[in-house]
Design a protein around this motif. Structure first.
Motif, PDB file in Angstrom:
ATOM      1  N   PHE A 145     -32.646 -12.917  -2.850  1.00 44.98           N
ATOM      2  CA  PHE A 145     -31.307 -12.652  -2.471  1.00 44.98           C
ATOM      3  C   PHE A 145     -30.947 -13.506  -1.151  1.00 44.98           C
ATOM      4  CE2 PHE A 145     -34.641 -10.195   0.293  1.00 44.98           C
ATOM      5  CZ  PHE A 145     -34.004 -10.442   1.223  1.00 44.98           C
ATOM      6  N   SER A 146     -29.479 -13.610  -0.801  1.00 39.89           N
ATOM      7  CA  SER A 146     -29.170 -14.360   0.155  1.00 39.89           C
ATOM      8  C   SER A 146     -27.937 -13.366   0.933  1.00 39.89           C
ATOM      9  CB  SER A 146     -28.495 -15.591  -0.441  1.00 39.89           C
ATOM     10  OG  SER A 146     -27.539 -15.402  -1.399  1.00 39.89           O
ATOM     11  N   LEU A 147     -27.679 -14.076   2.113  1.00 39.77           N
ATOM     12  CA  LEU A 147     -26.461 -13.762   2.922  1.00 39.77           C
ATOM     13  C   LEU A 147     -25.675 -14.949   3.304  1.00 39.77           C
ATOM     14  CD1 LEU A 147     -24.772 -11.746   4.753  1.00 39.77           C
ATOM     15  CD2 LEU A 147     -26.414 -12.337   6.606  1.00 39.77           C
ATOM     16  N   GLU A 148     -24.668 -15.033   3.100  1.00 36.50           N
ATOM     17  CA  GLU A 148     -23.659 -15.968   3.528  1.00 36.50           C
ATOM     18  C   GLU A 148     -22.552 -15.479   4.510  1.00 36.50           C
ATOM     19  OE1 GLU A 148     -21.475 -17.693   0.468  1.00 36.50           O
ATOM     20  OE2 GLU A 148     -23.414 -17.983  -1.081  1.00 36.50           O
ATOM     21  N   VAL A 149     -22.376 -16.288   5.766  1.00 36.44           N
ATOM     22  CA  VAL A 149     -21.517 -15.899   6.729  1.00 36.44           C
ATOM     23  C   VAL A 149     -20.497 -16.825   6.768  1.00 36.44           C
ATOM     24  CG1 VAL A 149     -21.067 -15.379   8.915  1.00 36.44           C
ATOM     25  CG2 VAL A 149     -23.384 -14.494   7.790  1.00 36.44           C
ATOM     26  N   ASN A 150     -19.307 -16.659   6.684  1.00 42.44           N
ATOM     27  CA  ASN A 150     -18.107 -17.406   6.799  1.00 42.44           C
ATOM     28  C   ASN A 150     -18.312 -18.533   5.630  1.00 42.44           C
ATOM     29  OD1 ASN A 150     -16.831 -15.845   8.647  1.00 42.44           O
ATOM     30  ND2 ASN A 150     -17.972 -16.939  10.201  1.00 42.44           N
ATOM     31  N   GLY A 151     -19.093 -18.260   4.488  1.00 43.65           N
ATOM     32  CA  GLY A 151     -19.361 -19.320   3.470  1.00 43.65           C
ATOM     33  C   GLY A 151     -20.339 -20.164   3.589  1.00 43.65           C
ATOM     34  N   GLU A 152     -21.031 -20.037   4.651  1.00 39.88           N
ATOM     35  CA  GLU A 152     -22.389 -20.804   4.901  1.00 39.88           C
ATOM     36  C   GLU A 152     -23.518 -19.768   4.702  1.00 39.88           C
ATOM     37  OE1 GLU A 152     -22.222 -22.741   8.682  1.00 39.88           O
ATOM     38  OE2 GLU A 152     -20.235 -23.848   8.418  1.00 39.88           O
ATOM     39  N   LEU A 153     -24.558 -20.464   4.039  1.00 37.26           N
ATOM     40  CA  LEU A 153     -25.912 -19.846   3.831  1.00 37.26           C
ATOM     41  C   LEU A 153     -26.688 -19.446   5.165  1.00 37.26           C
ATOM     42  CD1 LEU A 153     -27.893 -18.481   1.830  1.00 37.26           C
ATOM     43  CD2 LEU A 153     -28.975 -20.693   2.050  1.00 37.26           C
ATOM     44  N   ARG A 154     -26.821 -18.186   5.241  1.00 41.98           N
ATOM     45  CA  ARG A 154     -27.425 -17.710   6.600  1.00 41.98           C
ATOM     46  C   ARG A 154     -28.804 -17.318   6.502  1.00 41.98           C
ATOM     47  NH1 ARG A 154     -24.951 -15.817  11.485  1.00 41.98           N
ATOM     48  NH2 ARG A 154     -22.990 -17.448  11.004  1.00 41.98           N
ATOM     49  N   GLN A 155     -29.212 -16.723   5.575  1.00 42.14           N
ATOM     50  CA  GLN A 155     -30.477 -15.973   5.100  1.00 42.14           C
ATOM     51  C   GLN A 155     -30.844 -16.206   3.580  1.00 42.14           C
ATOM     52  OE1 GLN A 155     -29.965 -12.068   7.568  1.00 42.14           O
ATOM     53  NE2 GLN A 155     -32.123 -12.484   7.545  1.00 42.14           N
ATOM     54  N   ARG A 156     -31.881 -16.468   3.351  1.00 42.60           N
ATOM     55  CA  ARG A 156     -32.369 -16.536   1.958  1.00 42.60           C
ATOM     56  C   ARG A 156     -33.619 -15.784   1.917  1.00 42.60           C
ATOM     57  NH1 ARG A 156     -31.017 -19.250  -2.449  1.00 42.60           N
ATOM     58  NH2 ARG A 156     -29.705 -20.871  -1.365  1.00 42.60           N
ATOM     59  N   GLY A 157     -33.880 -14.877   1.185  1.00 39.79           N
ATOM     60  CA  GLY A 157     -34.948 -14.040   1.043  1.00 39.79           C
ATOM     61  C   GLY A 157     -35.651 -14.086  -0.404  1.00 39.79           C
ATOM     62  N   ASP A 158     -36.848 -14.167  -0.459  1.00 38.12           N
ATOM     63  CA  ASP A 158     -37.742 -14.360  -1.620  1.00 38.12           C
ATOM     64  C   ASP A 158     -38.933 -13.252  -1.416  1.00 38.12           C
ATOM     65  OD1 ASP A 158     -39.791 -14.990  -3.533  1.00 38.12           O
ATOM     66  OD2 ASP A 158     -39.783 -17.187  -3.011  1.00 38.12           O
ATOM     67  N   CYS A 159     -38.636 -11.981  -2.282  1.00 37.13           N
ATOM     68  CA  CYS A 159     -39.504 -11.012  -2.483  1.00 37.13           C
ATOM     69  C   CYS A 159     -40.917 -11.480  -2.348  1.00 37.13           C
ATOM     70  CB  CYS A 159     -38.791  -9.927  -3.099  1.00 37.13           C
ATOM     71  SG  CYS A 159     -37.348  -9.516  -2.610  1.00 37.13           S
ATOM     72  N   ARG A 160     -41.152 -12.249  -2.881  1.00 40.61           N
ATOM     73  CA  ARG A 160     -42.776 -12.742  -2.897  1.00 40.61           C
ATOM     74  C   ARG A 160     -43.397 -13.024  -1.783  1.00 40.61           C
ATOM     75  NH1 ARG A 160     -41.584 -17.266  -7.754  1.00 40.61           N
ATOM     76  NH2 ARG A 160     -39.698 -17.642  -6.056  1.00 40.61           N
ATOM     77  N   LEU A 161     -42.624 -13.239  -0.812  1.00 37.37           N
ATOM     78  CA  LEU A 161     -43.041 -13.743   0.725  1.00 37.37           C
ATOM     79  C   LEU A 161     -43.210 -12.628   1.355  1.00 37.37           C
ATOM     80  CD1 LEU A 161     -40.956 -17.017   1.295  1.00 37.37           C
ATOM     81  CD2 LEU A 161     -43.343 -16.721   0.376  1.00 37.37           C
ATOM     82  N   MET A 162     -42.815 -11.099   1.067  1.00 37.03           N
ATOM     83  CA  MET A 162     -43.121 -10.052   1.680  1.00 37.03           C
ATOM     84  C   MET A 162     -44.494  -9.890   2.240  1.00 37.03           C
ATOM     85  SD  MET A 162     -40.953  -7.035  -0.266  1.00 37.03           S
ATOM     86  CE  MET A 162     -39.010  -6.934   0.200  1.00 37.03           C
ATOM     87  N   VAL A 163     -44.590  -9.571   3.544  1.00 34.52           N
ATOM     88  CA  VAL A 163     -46.117  -9.067   3.814  1.00 34.52           C
ATOM     89  C   VAL A 163     -46.641  -8.002   3.321  1.00 34.52           C
ATOM     90  CG1 VAL A 163     -47.475  -8.569   5.805  1.00 34.52           C
ATOM     91  CG2 VAL A 163     -45.723 -10.039   6.147  1.00 34.52           C
ATOM     92  N   TYR A 164     -45.864  -7.071   2.971  1.00 31.64           N
ATOM     93  CA  TYR A 164     -46.164  -5.766   2.232  1.00 31.64           C
ATOM     94  C   TYR A 164     -45.132  -5.673   0.913  1.00 31.64           C
ATOM     95  CZ  TYR A 164     -49.083  -5.012   6.453  1.00 31.64           C
ATOM     96  OH  TYR A 164     -49.851  -4.918   7.381  1.00 31.64           O
ATOM     97  N   ASP A 165     -45.706  -5.821  -0.067  1.00 34.92           N
ATOM     98  CA  ASP A 165     -44.798  -5.611  -1.371  1.00 34.92           C
ATOM     99  C   ASP A 165     -44.411  -4.266  -1.456  1.00 34.92           C
ATOM    100  OD1 ASP A 165     -46.913  -4.331  -2.569  1.00 34.92           O
ATOM    101  OD2 ASP A 165     -47.423  -5.912  -3.629  1.00 34.92           O
ATOM    102  N   ILE A 166     -43.447  -4.369  -2.523  1.00 34.12           N
ATOM    103  CA  ILE A 166     -42.605  -2.995  -2.776  1.00 34.12           C
ATOM    104  C   ILE A 166     -43.697  -1.680  -3.158  1.00 34.12           C
ATOM    105  CG2 ILE A 166     -40.932  -2.012  -4.369  1.00 34.12           C
ATOM    106  CD1 ILE A 166     -39.398  -4.702  -4.109  1.00 34.12           C
TER     107      ILE A 166
END
Length: 217
Positions: A145-166
């Motif tokens: 997933f990702s978050l853009e703020v004012n058109g610029e990428l601010r956060q990118r999440g890769d759920c494989r990098l979770m410390v504790y998975d779902i």
């Protein structure tokens, strides 16, 4: 009682809002926190829920409100002591959320050994998108997933990098609480959190399934 909405027209009343802290090592590091041996769990009241399309109102008691983009689970079938193997069967759907945090208040609370509730639970601090059915995301632990703020990428999440998975999070929470249909689980934020400003435009994306816009008033 507030509800969440699915892209197939379903509506589910929201119960508890569980949030997981420090579930991405890089985010813990950027705030100078350690990764704990068990998940860090906190709650938001249902009054914190803010639906997509509603404007984010920054609270007047904080001068440093940060965005934290997160994958959000909606529990469809509750239970107690849910085993890992069947954990995903209890998920009704997936959405994107923002765990808004009054960082100045949180920092002061942590320094004083006090709870985080005032910094995490204010009105509008649990932004949420519409949800897709669980069948649309059969392998959530491989999603991004990702978050853009004012058109610029601010956060990118890769759920494989979770410390504790779902599956672990569902199993763990259900040993401490009785999970109920309508409970939401915010699964933690990756690195890249930063302050919001009036006029900011935010766009959350999840694997081509969800695009959710929020504007800061």
């Amino acid at each position: 009682m507030p509800s969440i909405f699915f892209n197939d027209g379903r509506e589910i009343a929201v119960g508890n809002i569980f949030c997981i802290g420090r579930n991405y090592a890089a985010h813990a590091a950027e705030l100078g926190n350690r990764v704990e041996p068990e998940p860090v769990v906190f709650l938001k009241p249902t009054s914190a829920l803010l639906q997509v399309g509603q404007a984010i109102q920054l609270p007047d008691f904080s001068s440093d409100v940060h965005h934290e983009a997160e994958l959000v689970l909606a529990i469809g079938r509750g239970g107690k002591r849910i085993d890992r193997a069947s954990a995903l069967d209890h998920v009704a759907g997936y959405g994107m959320g923002l765990d808004l945090t009054a960082r100045d208040l949180q920092t002061a609370a942590k320094q004083g050994g006090l709870p985080w509730t005032l910094s995490k639970g204010f009105d509008g601090s649990a932004c949420v998108s519409h949800f897709v059915p669980a069948s649309a995301l059969p392998k959530p632990d491989e999603s991004s997933f990702s978050l853009e703020v004012n058109g610029e990428l601010r956060q990118r999440g890769d759920c494989r990098l979770m410390v504790y998975d779902i599956p672990f999070l569902i199993e763990y929470l259900s040993t401490r609480f009785s999970l109920q249909a309508g409970d939401l689980i915010y699964t933690g934020t990756p690195a890249g959190v930063a302050a919001l400003r009036s006029g900011d435009s935010l766009l959350l994306k999840l694997d081509g399934l969800i695009e959710a816009h929020f504007d800061v008033a």
